[in-house]
Design a protein around this motif. Structure first.
Motif, short mmCIF file in Angstrom:
data_model
loop_
_atom_site.label_atom_id
_atom_site.label_comp_id
_atom_site.label_asym_id
_atom_site.label_seq_id
_atom_site.Cartn_x
_atom_site.Cartn_y
_atom_site.Cartn_z
N LYS A 191 4.26 9.93 4.01
CA LYS A 191 4.73 9.13 4.63
C LYS A 191 6.94 8.52 4.39
O LYS A 191 7.42 8.51 5.12
CB LYS A 191 4.25 8.07 4.33
N PHE A 192 6.64 8.39 3.36
CA PHE A 192 7.40 7.97 2.34
C PHE A 192 8.54 8.85 1.98
O PHE A 192 9.88 8.75 1.94
CB PHE A 192 7.71 6.62 1.52
N ILE B 265 -3.77 6.45 -2.97
CA ILE B 265 -2.97 5.85 -2.27
C ILE B 265 -1.56 6.64 -2.51
O ILE B 265 -0.58 6.56 -1.53
CB ILE B 265 -2.32 4.55 -2.94
N ALA B 266 -1.33 7.45 -3.79
CA ALA B 266 -0.39 8.02 -3.51
C ALA B 266 -0.37 9.19 -2.69
O ALA B 266 0.96 9.52 -1.73
CB ALA B 266 -0.38 8.34 -5.26
N PHE C 237 1.95 4.97 -10.10
CA PHE C 237 2.90 6.20 -8.57
C PHE C 237 3.69 7.49 -9.61
O PHE C 237 3.57 8.55 -9.27
CB PHE C 237 3.72 5.66 -8.04
N THR D 179 8.21 6.20 -3.18
CA THR D 179 6.74 6.46 -3.52
C THR D 179 7.01 6.14 -5.03
O THR D 179 6.91 4.61 -5.75
CB THR D 179 5.53 7.18 -3.36
N CYS E 138 1.16 8.02 0.70
CA CYS E 138 2.80 7.32 0.88
C CYS E 138 3.50 8.53 0.52
O CYS E 138 4.46 8.18 0.94
CB CYS E 138 2.98 5.99 -0.36
#
Length: 232
Positions: free
Chosen positions: A71-72, A64-65, A116, A77, A68
């Motif tokens: 995108k962010f 997931i990291a 994260f 994150t 993320c």
């Protein structure tokens, strides 16, 4: 790398502070959990389970990291992850009557959050190196990594005795068969409230002191590329 260069490198100082505080908290939790499950929960066998859950939480965060961060951004994150971790451990402080298994299940969400930060922390160093080059005109990858690694080792050495000191401060007495309620409450606070505060502090460092957000990182890369092209 000069001392002046280090002092001017705000991203390096910020990520060093955040990483050291986080690492010391991790070692504190590891030490306190022994007493938490043995004395507070009277369930020493659950101690091995929480270690497994922490590892599993990081593995869940791994896939997931990357999207993320794409995108962010790294800062964004990691910051949200630390805020989640701080919130979960703060919640646990106000839930003193949980069973050991219930405590582990809820804390897994917090572990997922700080996972994260664990995953992207070394990637922060890459951005710090870029910023140092932008600041000084020198590309000193090895020096920056060495400073960061050395600081972590110093932090580990300092953190080594924190658990024993903290447990003594709350009134734990190894000679007693059963601990006082004050000592048990202190153990619970050390395992929940203290991490909550520390994780929020790390969040604040990342959110307000570490300057390399996604937009700034992209601009930094473009500026460095342009500067290198001019030199060539």
């Amino acid at each position: 790398m000069s001392v002046k260069g280090i002092v001017k490198n705000k991203p390096l100082l910020s990520i060093l502070s955040a990483s050291l505080i986080f690492m010391m908290c991790t070692m504190l939790i590891g030490a306190i959990n022994v007493y938490l499950f043995k004395d507070y929960f009277s369930n020493a066998s659950a101690l091995s389970l929480i270690g497994f859950v922490q590892t599993a939480a990081v593995f869940v965060a791994m896939p997931i990291a990357k999207p993320c961060v794409a995108k962010f951004g790294k800062k964004e994150t990691a910051s949200i992850g630390m805020l989640l971790a701080g919130g979960v451990y703060g919640l646990l402080y106000f839930m003193p009557n949980l069973s050991a298994i219930q405590f582990i299940i809820i804390s897994a969400i917090g572990m997922f959050g700080f996972g994260f930060f664990n995953i992207v922390v070394w990637a922060f160093v890459t951005d710090v190196i870029d910023y140092h080059e932008y600041l000084t005109g020198l590309r000193e990858d090895g020096t920056v990594y060495s400073i960061y690694s050395f600081a972590r080792k110093v932090g580990q050495a300092i953190a080594g005795g924190i658990g024993g000191f903290a447990i003594a401060m709350v009134g734990y007495d190894a000679t007693r068969e059963a601990q006082t309620q004050q000592a048990l409450d202190g153990i619970h606070a050390l395992a929940t409230l203290v991490p909550a505060v520390i994780y929020i502090v790390v969040f604040l460092i990342l959110a307000f002191l570490y300057p390399l957000n996604k937009k700034r990182t992209i601009q930094l890369a473009e500026d460095l590329a342009e500067r290198r092209n001019i030199k060539d």
